[in-house]
Scaffold this motif. Structure first.
Motif, PDB file in Angstrom:
ATOM      1  N   ILE A  89       0.767  -1.192  -0.017  1.00 24.48           N
ATOM      2  CA  ILE A  89       0.073   0.022   0.016  1.00 24.48           C
ATOM      3  C   ILE A  89       0.810   1.209  -0.204  1.00 24.48           C
ATOM      4  CG2 ILE A  89      -1.773   1.477   1.335  1.00 24.48           C
ATOM      5  CD1 ILE A  89      -2.890  -1.021  -0.104  1.00 24.48           C
ATOM      6  N   LYS A  90       1.998   1.167   0.871  1.00 31.10           N
ATOM      7  CA  LYS A  90       2.859   2.532   0.952  1.00 31.10           C
ATOM      8  C   LYS A  90       3.417   2.565  -0.313  1.00 31.10           C
ATOM      9  CE  LYS A  90       6.761   3.836   3.390  1.00 31.10           C
ATOM     10  NZ  LYS A  90       8.091   3.533   2.567  1.00 31.10           N
ATOM     11  N   ASP A  91       4.056   1.636  -1.209  1.00 27.66           N
ATOM     12  CA  ASP A  91       4.606   1.495  -2.390  1.00 27.66           C
ATOM     13  C   ASP A  91       3.843   2.162  -3.246  1.00 27.66           C
ATOM     14  OD1 ASP A  91       7.057   0.849  -1.434  1.00 27.66           O
ATOM     15  OD2 ASP A  91       6.794  -1.141  -2.136  1.00 27.66           O
ATOM     16  N   ARG A  92       2.627   1.880  -3.417  1.00 23.49           N
ATOM     17  CA  ARG A  92       1.398   2.240  -4.387  1.00 23.49           C
ATOM     18  C   ARG A  92       1.072   3.720  -4.099  1.00 23.49           C
ATOM     19  NH1 ARG A  92      -0.431   4.380  -7.547  1.00 23.49           N
ATOM     20  NH2 ARG A  92      -2.256   4.319  -8.633  1.00 23.49           N
ATOM     21  N   VAL A  93       0.785   3.974  -2.975  1.00 22.73           N
ATOM     22  CA  VAL A  93       0.370   5.577  -2.639  1.00 22.73           C
ATOM     23  C   VAL A  93       1.669   6.595  -3.002  1.00 22.73           C
ATOM     24  CG1 VAL A  93       0.175   6.974  -0.836  1.00 22.73           C
ATOM     25  CG2 VAL A  93      -1.336   5.089  -0.991  1.00 22.73           C
ATOM     26  N   GLU A  94       3.108   6.061  -2.795  1.00 26.34           N
ATOM     27  CA  GLU A  94       4.269   6.909  -3.116  1.00 26.34           C
ATOM     28  C   GLU A  94       4.449   6.810  -4.427  1.00 26.34           C
ATOM     29  OE1 GLU A  94       7.049   5.574  -0.315  1.00 26.34           O
ATOM     30  OE2 GLU A  94       6.004   6.964   1.373  1.00 26.34           O
ATOM     31  N   ASN A  95       4.109   6.020  -5.575  1.00 29.78           N
ATOM     32  CA  ASN A  95       4.575   5.817  -6.830  1.00 29.78           C
ATOM     33  C   ASN A  95       4.028   6.769  -7.757  1.00 29.78           C
ATOM     34  OD1 ASN A  95       5.527   4.945  -9.319  1.00 29.78           O
ATOM     35  ND2 ASN A  95       5.193   2.845  -8.810  1.00 29.78           N
ATOM     36  N   LYS A  96       4.417   7.798  -8.031  1.00 29.63           N
ATOM     37  CA  LYS A  96       3.941   8.866  -8.993  1.00 29.63           C
ATOM     38  C   LYS A  96       3.927   8.657 -10.336  1.00 29.63           C
ATOM     39  CE  LYS A  96       3.804  11.716  -5.642  1.00 29.63           C
ATOM     40  NZ  LYS A  96       2.647  11.744  -4.702  1.00 29.63           N
ATOM     41  N   GLU A  97       4.715   7.503 -10.823  1.00 27.89           N
ATOM     42  CA  GLU A  97       4.668   7.063 -12.231  1.00 27.89           C
ATOM     43  C   GLU A  97       3.227   6.265 -12.573  1.00 27.89           C
ATOM     44  OE1 GLU A  97       7.388   4.314 -15.433  1.00 27.89           O
ATOM     45  OE2 GLU A  97       8.183   4.763 -13.109  1.00 27.89           O
ATOM     46  N   ASP A  98       3.047   5.386 -11.460  1.00 33.15           N
ATOM     47  CA  ASP A  98       1.775   4.669 -11.633  1.00 33.15           C
ATOM     48  C   ASP A  98       0.773   5.538 -11.702  1.00 33.15           C
ATOM     49  OD1 ASP A  98       2.901   2.322 -11.778  1.00 33.15           O
ATOM     50  OD2 ASP A  98       2.451   1.773  -9.712  1.00 33.15           O
ATOM     51  N   ASP A  99       0.707   6.894 -11.046  1.00 36.08           N
ATOM     52  CA  ASP A  99      -0.600   7.689 -10.984  1.00 36.08           C
ATOM     53  C   ASP A  99      -0.514   8.444 -12.395  1.00 36.08           C
ATOM     54  OD1 ASP A  99      -1.190   7.296  -8.334  1.00 36.08           O
ATOM     55  OD2 ASP A  99      -0.050   8.773  -7.681  1.00 36.08           O
ATOM     56  N   TYR A 100       0.782   8.731 -13.254  1.00 38.85           N
ATOM     57  CA  TYR A 100       0.661   9.612 -14.367  1.00 38.85           C
ATOM     58  C   TYR A 100       0.075   8.463 -15.390  1.00 38.85           C
ATOM     59  CZ  TYR A 100       2.410  11.251 -18.512  1.00 38.85           C
ATOM     60  OH  TYR A 100       2.520  11.666 -19.839  1.00 38.85           O
ATOM     61  N   TYR A 101       0.401   7.424 -15.295  1.00 37.30           N
ATOM     62  CA  TYR A 101       0.094   6.362 -16.484  1.00 37.30           C
ATOM     63  C   TYR A 101      -1.501   6.098 -16.151  1.00 37.30           C
ATOM     64  CZ  TYR A 101       4.518   5.216 -18.206  1.00 37.30           C
ATOM     65  OH  TYR A 101       5.818   5.300 -18.969  1.00 37.30           O
ATOM     66  N   SER A 102      -1.878   5.942 -15.041  1.00 35.83           N
ATOM     67  CA  SER A 102      -3.475   5.666 -14.837  1.00 35.83           C
ATOM     68  C   SER A 102      -4.269   6.852 -15.395  1.00 35.83           C
ATOM     69  CB  SER A 102      -3.774   5.391 -13.379  1.00 35.83           C
ATOM     70  OG  SER A 102      -3.424   6.405 -12.489  1.00 35.83           O
ATOM     71  N   ASP A 103      -3.582   8.199 -15.010  1.00 36.33           N
ATOM     72  CA  ASP A 103      -4.472   9.423 -15.460  1.00 36.33           C
ATOM     73  C   ASP A 103      -4.232   9.605 -16.847  1.00 36.33           C
ATOM     74  OD1 ASP A 103      -5.210   9.640 -12.831  1.00 36.33           O
ATOM     75  OD2 ASP A 103      -3.671  11.120 -12.174  1.00 36.33           O
ATOM     76  N   ASN A 104      -3.107   9.403 -17.639  1.00 36.13           N
ATOM     77  CA  ASN A 104      -3.098  10.017 -18.968  1.00 36.13           C
ATOM     78  C   ASN A 104      -2.995   9.006 -19.987  1.00 36.13           C
ATOM     79  OD1 ASN A 104      -2.718  12.743 -18.056  1.00 36.13           O
ATOM     80  ND2 ASN A 104      -0.552  12.183 -17.136  1.00 36.13           N
TER      81      ASN A 104
END
Length: 67
Positions: free
Chosen positions: A49-64
């Motif tokens: 959970i901590k790794d997922r919350v702190e991973n900005k690259e995954d957020d970028y790919y899921s958003d864009n």
């Protein structure tokens, strides 16, 4: 309706975990093995959970990207 389902599942999960703890205590001293295993899974789950919350690259790919 979906939130109610999540709340009910959360309540059942908490009751289930309490039942597991009671079973571990009832099976003392062999229940210690279960406590150690559950603690290990808990720490690993917290790490995921901590790794997922702190991973900005995954957020970028899921958003864009994944549209």
């Amino acid at each position: 309706m979906e939130n109610i389902g999540y709340v009910l599942l959360g309540i059942v999960a908490v009751i289930w975990l309490v039942a597991i703890f009671v079973g571990f205590i009832a099976a003392f001293p062999f229940g210690i093995i279960g406590f150690v295993a559950l603690a290990g899974f808990t720490f690993l789950f917290a790490r995921v959970i901590k790794d997922r919350v702190e991973n900005k690259e995954d957020d970028y790919y899921s958003d864009n990207i994944d549209k």
